[in-house]
Design a protein around this motif. Structure first.
Motif, mmCIF file in Angstrom:
data_model
loop_
_atom_site.group_PDB
_atom_site.id
_atom_site.type_symbol
_atom_site.label_atom_id
_atom_site.label_comp_id
_atom_site.label_asym_id
_atom_site.label_seq_id
_atom_site.Cartn_x
_atom_site.Cartn_y
_atom_site.Cartn_z
ATOM 1 N N GLY B 103 0.817 -1.217 0.000
ATOM 2 C CA GLY B 103 0.000 0.000 0.000
ATOM 3 C C GLY B 103 0.847 1.261 0.000
ATOM 4 O O GLY B 103 0.482 2.265 -0.634
ATOM 5 N N LEU B 104 1.983 1.220 0.681
ATOM 6 C CA LEU B 104 2.863 2.389 0.723
ATOM 7 C C LEU B 104 3.498 2.623 -0.646
ATOM 8 O O LEU B 104 3.636 3.752 -1.110
ATOM 9 N N ARG B 105 3.862 1.505 -1.305
ATOM 10 C CA ARG B 105 4.450 1.628 -2.641
ATOM 11 C C ARG B 105 3.460 2.267 -3.598
ATOM 12 O O ARG B 105 3.828 3.070 -4.441
ATOM 13 N N LEU B 106 2.172 1.871 -3.448
ATOM 14 C CA LEU B 106 1.144 2.450 -4.322
ATOM 15 C C LEU B 106 1.078 3.957 -4.141
ATOM 16 O O LEU B 106 0.758 4.685 -5.065
ATOM 17 N N ARG B 107 1.391 4.409 -2.933
ATOM 18 C CA ARG B 107 1.342 5.845 -2.658
ATOM 19 C C ARG B 107 2.629 6.538 -3.054
ATOM 20 O O ARG B 107 2.815 7.708 -2.755
ATOM 21 N N LYS B 108 3.514 5.759 -3.677
ATOM 22 C CA LYS B 108 4.749 6.305 -4.246
ATOM 23 C C LYS B 108 5.597 7.031 -3.209
ATOM 24 O O LYS B 108 6.170 8.081 -3.465
ATOM 25 N N LEU B 109 5.675 6.440 -2.017
ATOM 26 C CA LEU B 109 6.534 7.023 -0.987
ATOM 27 C C LEU B 109 7.985 6.668 -1.297
ATOM 28 O O LEU B 109 8.254 5.654 -1.926
ATOM 29 N N PRO B 110 8.916 7.495 -0.843
ATOM 30 C CA PRO B 110 10.328 7.177 -1.052
ATOM 31 C C PRO B 110 10.697 5.847 -0.389
ATOM 32 O O PRO B 110 10.132 5.502 0.662
ATOM 33 N N LYS B 111 11.646 5.138 -1.000
ATOM 34 C CA LYS B 111 12.035 3.810 -0.533
ATOM 35 C C LYS B 111 12.404 3.776 0.947
ATOM 36 O O LYS B 111 12.004 2.891 1.699
ATOM 37 N N ALA B 112 13.169 4.788 1.353
ATOM 38 C CA ALA B 112 13.648 4.811 2.738
ATOM 39 C C ALA B 112 12.475 4.941 3.708
ATOM 40 O O ALA B 112 12.438 4.294 4.760
ATOM 41 N N GLU B 113 11.495 5.749 3.325
ATOM 42 C CA GLU B 113 10.345 5.933 4.212
ATOM 43 C C GLU B 113 9.505 4.659 4.272
ATOM 44 O O GLU B 113 9.000 4.275 5.336
ATOM 45 N N VAL B 114 9.341 4.006 3.121
ATOM 46 C CA VAL B 114 8.603 2.734 3.102
ATOM 47 C C VAL B 114 9.252 1.757 4.067
ATOM 48 O O VAL B 114 8.587 1.152 4.915
ATOM 49 N N LYS B 115 10.578 1.630 3.962
ATOM 50 C CA LYS B 115 11.303 0.691 4.794
ATOM 51 C C LYS B 115 11.110 1.026 6.272
ATOM 52 O O LYS B 115 10.795 0.156 7.092
ATOM 53 N N GLU B 116 11.236 2.289 6.569
ATOM 54 C CA GLU B 116 11.123 2.731 7.956
ATOM 55 C C GLU B 116 9.729 2.433 8.510
ATOM 56 O O GLU B 116 9.574 1.888 9.611
ATOM 57 N N ARG B 117 8.702 2.761 7.721
ATOM 58 C CA ARG B 117 7.340 2.554 8.225
ATOM 59 C C ARG B 117 6.986 1.079 8.329
ATOM 60 O O ARG B 117 6.290 0.660 9.265
ATOM 61 N N VAL B 118 7.437 0.282 7.359
ATOM 62 C CA VAL B 118 7.147 -1.156 7.415
ATOM 63 C C VAL B 118 7.826 -1.766 8.641
ATOM 64 O O VAL B 118 7.216 -2.533 9.395
ATOM 65 N N GLU B 119 9.084 -1.392 8.847
ATOM 66 C CA GLU B 119 9.791 -1.947 9.999
ATOM 67 C C GLU B 119 9.158 -1.481 11.307
ATOM 68 O O GLU B 119 9.055 -2.240 12.280
ATOM 69 N N GLY B 120 8.697 -0.240 11.305
ATOM 70 C CA GLY B 120 8.034 0.290 12.494
ATOM 71 C C GLY B 120 6.783 -0.504 12.848
ATOM 72 O O GLY B 120 6.563 -0.881 14.001
ATOM 73 N N VAL B 121 5.970 -0.776 11.847
ATOM 74 C CA VAL B 121 4.696 -1.444 12.118
ATOM 75 C C VAL B 121 4.919 -2.928 12.418
ATOM 76 O O VAL B 121 4.201 -3.523 13.231
ATOM 77 N N LEU B 122 5.918 -3.532 11.803
ATOM 78 C CA LEU B 122 6.219 -4.924 12.122
ATOM 79 C C LEU B 122 6.729 -5.039 13.555
ATOM 80 O O LEU B 122 6.457 -6.018 14.255
ATOM 81 N N ASP B 123 7.441 -4.017 13.987
ATOM 82 C CA ASP B 123 7.889 -3.961 15.370
ATOM 83 C C ASP B 123 6.674 -3.832 16.298
ATOM 84 O O ASP B 123 6.585 -4.489 17.332
ATOM 85 N N ARG B 150 -0.278 -5.002 7.873
ATOM 86 C CA ARG B 150 -0.573 -4.490 6.538
ATOM 87 C C ARG B 150 -1.706 -3.465 6.581
ATOM 88 O O ARG B 150 -1.712 -2.492 5.834
ATOM 89 N N ALA B 151 -2.665 -3.712 7.477
ATOM 90 C CA ALA B 151 -3.766 -2.760 7.609
ATOM 91 C C ALA B 151 -3.311 -1.502 8.347
ATOM 92 O O ALA B 151 -3.669 -0.384 7.973
ATOM 93 N N LEU B 152 -2.504 -1.668 9.376
ATOM 94 C CA LEU B 152 -2.133 -0.521 10.215
ATOM 95 C C LEU B 152 -1.134 0.405 9.543
ATOM 96 O O LEU B 152 -1.119 1.605 9.815
ATOM 97 N N VAL B 153 -0.309 -0.148 8.655
ATOM 98 C CA VAL B 153 0.776 0.650 8.093
ATOM 99 C C VAL B 153 0.239 1.833 7.286
ATOM 100 O O VAL B 153 0.903 2.852 7.139
ATOM 101 N N LEU B 154 -0.982 1.708 6.795
ATOM 102 C CA LEU B 154 -1.557 2.786 5.996
ATOM 103 C C LEU B 154 -2.173 3.881 6.864
ATOM 104 O O LEU B 154 -2.719 4.843 6.356
ATOM 105 N N GLU B 155 -2.096 3.704 8.169
ATOM 106 C CA GLU B 155 -2.666 4.651 9.121
ATOM 107 C C GLU B 155 -4.101 5.024 8.754
ATOM 108 O O GLU B 155 -4.426 6.185 8.552
ATOM 109 N N PRO B 156 -4.961 4.012 8.669
ATOM 110 C CA PRO B 156 -6.348 4.281 8.285
ATOM 111 C C PRO B 156 -7.090 4.979 9.416
ATOM 112 O O PRO B 156 -6.662 4.926 10.569
ATOM 113 N N LYS B 157 -8.191 5.615 9.053
ATOM 114 C CA LYS B 157 -9.013 6.228 10.095
ATOM 115 C C LYS B 157 -9.852 5.179 10.793
ATOM 116 O O LYS B 157 -10.192 5.316 11.958
#
Ligand SMILES: Nc1ncnc2c1ncn2[C@@H]1O[C@H](COP(=O)(O)OP(=O)(O)OP(=O)(O)O)[C@@H](O)[C@H]1O
Ligand SMILES: [Mg+2]
Lengths: 287, 357
Positions: B103-123, B150-157
């Motif tokens: 989902g983050l890739r679809l939003r075209k976020l920079p690679k480093a940010e994707v990695k950081e957020r994915v690792e954050g949410v997996l943690d 996978r659901a939380l990483v998108l920070e849904p409402k």
């Protein structure tokens, strides 16, 4: 318990193959003695092997053109069959309408029509006095090309014959992708085209490879469609083989051609095996 | 409470499927940061409701609002919702990392940010190993966490969960549901959790909407739902309830067979026949002759308490009593509390006596 099947394969497939290969390499004894006593333009050795029969065939300009015709028709048919069956199967997977159901039923119809009859029908359809030309004539296209007895007609025929298997295979592959995998992707923000690219396409690699390899192998070795609808020359290797065997009485050359086709098919088969192993290793799943 | 406090609002939502009304004029509001359970028997329309919130189904009538914004006709990819599916729906051809990053890739976020957020949410979900494993190679509980990540990483409402624990074994189910609740409270996300397991609903929700036949029967917190079920359906579905037809008499209720049981706390009074509901822990059992006589049919040890199956006149009833009550064949019963229903609906004319527990 494994012995009977192995024995059957050895007697009915293994032994004839070995005998045929020996014959193409100039060995005319034993099981090849009858055919060798009748054939013409043979290259025979008493000891060792010779590649003269291969040289003879592979230096024949007619065969060159046949080989290229075969390769091209195979590539075009394979690409078209993969693309069309993907498109139809995808449409069937994503919609549930009477139109989709009708298309799905129609797409398997060729399966139930004998290839001989279909070939004649296709020939007549594209002939100089056929349906297509007549309609084109009435619409004012007087110079519309005659497709009967051309490689284009062979290509169209081969596509027609191979579409049902393609659609069935792709459909069963796509139906194996659960709805909620598609929904999960939509939920993550993917548009429908993106779902196709990122979910359906990679999850349907194996059926796609199966359709591509099986279609290619089928076309390489096909006889009826090119024989009935194709030109005299150049034509696919199937009819050439028949010519060398029946018309020219050169069974050794016919068998050399058979081995050439076999080697091409083997290369395609290797692609199939490689794709299977690769996907299996990546996902830890069977398909 | 202002309108912006409401994270999710379902207004008179209805859905017809296959010629039947599956969800019928459903009203539900979930406060921002609140966890609401949809609880109900199989086929009552829980999934259908959730799918309308997620955008997989469009309601035939009514509106869906998220933070006051009408999203009724938006497709799932355009909604600020994220769903955790019952069987996780992980993409088998992607690694854990790629599943979460999709989902983050679809939003075209920079690679480093994707990695950081994915690792954050997996943690956050406690899944830092297995990052590069394929879903087929990890356990059910781990797959469940990946789906949540996978659901939380998108920070849904709004986070939607459809029976997310039903594929786990009983022990793991309890642990994971507590984890889910803990994470939900930590990040304060508005959540709708579908389950048909009342235990699950009672233990993790802020409020529970009990559904039946496409309608919300009662929407309340776990305590009031249990203490004051608004309908006989809720009374029977949540916990155990002894129910009888009875009339109100001075000091108690009269059950059929002229059995008068003393009761200190009736929810209503009035003439005619009532449906009376009594929780097993509200059945007082004593060895004196203070109340109605009852025979003990069975005694079931339940650990720190025991369950008695009693017969009083023609009626069978269940009572939870302390383990210290000595075994007896014949006891005397009274009701500490009884709820009076008419046409399946709770009547409350008396002010409730505060519970002393
Ligand atoms: N597409 C559909 N067409 C017709 N009927 C449907 C459709 N989808 C669901 N239903 C019906 O709607 C009813 C409610 O379905 P729903 O999936 O919402 O139930 P549920 O409360 O989630 O049940 P469960 O606990 O079994 O998951 C069921 O009776 C089901 O058969
Ligand atoms: Mg459901």
């Amino acid at each position: 318990m494994v012995l009977p099947p192995v024995a059957v394969i050895a007697v009915f497939i293994g032994f004839p193959v070995v005998a045929a290969i020996a014959y193409t390499l100039g060995r005319a004894g034993g099981p090849n003695s009858v055919v060798a006593s009748l054939g013409q333009r043979q290259f025979i050795v008493q000891k060792g092997v010779t590649f003269d029969a291969y040289r003879d065939i592979l230096s024949n300009p007619t065969i060159h053109r046949d080989l290229w015709a075969t390769v091209w028709v195979t590539i075009v048919v394979t690409l078209v069959v993969v693309a069309v069956s993907w498109a139809i199967a995808l449409y069937l997977r994503l919609t549930d309408s009477w139109l989709a159901r009708t298309i799905s039923a129609l797409s398997v119809v060729p399966l139930f029509i004998p290839v001989v009859i279909a070939s004649y029908a296709i020939l007549v359809f594209y002939a100089s006095d056929g349906f297509i030309k007549t309609v084109a004539y009435h619409l004012g296209f007087h110079g519309f090309p005659t497709l009967g007895y051309t490689l284009t007609c062979v290509t169209l025929g081969e596509i027609w014959v191979n579409i049902p298997f393609g659609v069935l295979m792709m459909s069963s592959g796509l139906n194996g992708v659960p709805n909620n995998l598609i929904e999960a992707a939509r939920d993550s923000g993917a548009t429908m085209p993106r779902v196709v690219r990122s979910i359906l396409l990679p999850m349907n690699v194996i059926p796609t490879v199966i359709v591509a390899t099986f279609t290619a192998i089928y076309v390489l070795g096909s006889f009826t469609v090119p024989y009935l609808t194709g030109p005299t020359a150049p034509n696919l290797l199937g009819p050439s083989m028949a010519n060398f065997f029946n018309s020219f009485n050169q069974p050794q050359q016919a068998e050399v051609l058979a081995i050439v086709v076999f080697v091409l098919a083997l290369g395609i088969g290797a692609v199939y095996v490689w794709a299977n192993v690769r996907t299996g290793r990546r996902s830890g799943l069977q398909s | 409470m202002s309108a912006t406090d409401i994270g999710l609002d379902l207004q008179h939502v209805s859905k017809d499927l296959g010629g039947r009304t599956i969800v019928d004029d459903l009203q539900l509001d979930v406060r921002t940061g609140e966890l609401t359970c949809l609880l109900g028997p199989s086929g009552c329309g829980k999934t259908t409701t959730l799918r309308m919130i997620g955008g997989f189904l469009v309601p035939d009538r009514g509106r869906v609002l998220i933070s006051g914004q009408d999203v009724t006709t938006l497709s799932p990819d355009k909604r600020p919702t994220a769903m955790v599916f019952q069987n996780y729906a992980l993409w088998p051809h992607m690694t854990v990392f790629k599943n979460v990053a999709f989902g983050l890739r679809l939003r075209k976020l920079p690679k480093a940010e994707v990695k950081e957020r994915v690792e954050g949410v997996l943690d956050l979900v406690g899944l830092t190993h297995h990052v590069h494993s394929y879903p087929a190679r990890i356990s059910g509980g781990e797959q469940q966490r990946v789906a949540l990540a996978r659901a939380l990483v998108l920070e849904p409402k709004v986070l939607l969960l459809d029976e997310p624990l039903s594929n786990l074994d009983a022990k793991l189910r309890v642990r994971v549901r507590e984890d889910i609740r803990e994470i939900q409270q930590r990040i304060g996300i508005t959540t709708v959790f579908v389950t048909h397991d009342q235990d699950e609903a009672l233990s993790i929700s802020d409020r529970i909407a009990v559904m039946s036949g496409g309608k919300v029967e009662q929407y309340a917190d776990a305590r009031s739902l249990y203490r004051e079920p608004a309908t006989t359906f809720v009374a029977g579905f949540v916990g155990t309830m002894n129910t009888y037809e009875a009339t109100v008499v001075p000091g108690g209720v009269a059950l059929a067979g002229d059995l008068v049981v003393p009761c200190g706390d009736l929810s209503a009074t009035g003439d005619g026949v009532w449906e009376v509901g009594v929780r097993p822990e509200d059945v007082r059992v004593s060895l004196d002759d203070a109340g109605a006589a009852a025979d003990v049919l069975r005694e079931v040890p339940r650990g720190h308490y025991k369950e008695l199956v009693l017969r009083a006149g023609p009626h069978e009833l269940r009572a939870f009593v302390g383990s210290d009550l000595p075994p007896a064949d014949r006891v005397s019963i009274s009701f500490a509390r009884a709820l009076l229903y008419r046409d399946g609906v709770l009547h409350r004319s008396a002010t409730p006596v505060p519970a002393h527990s």
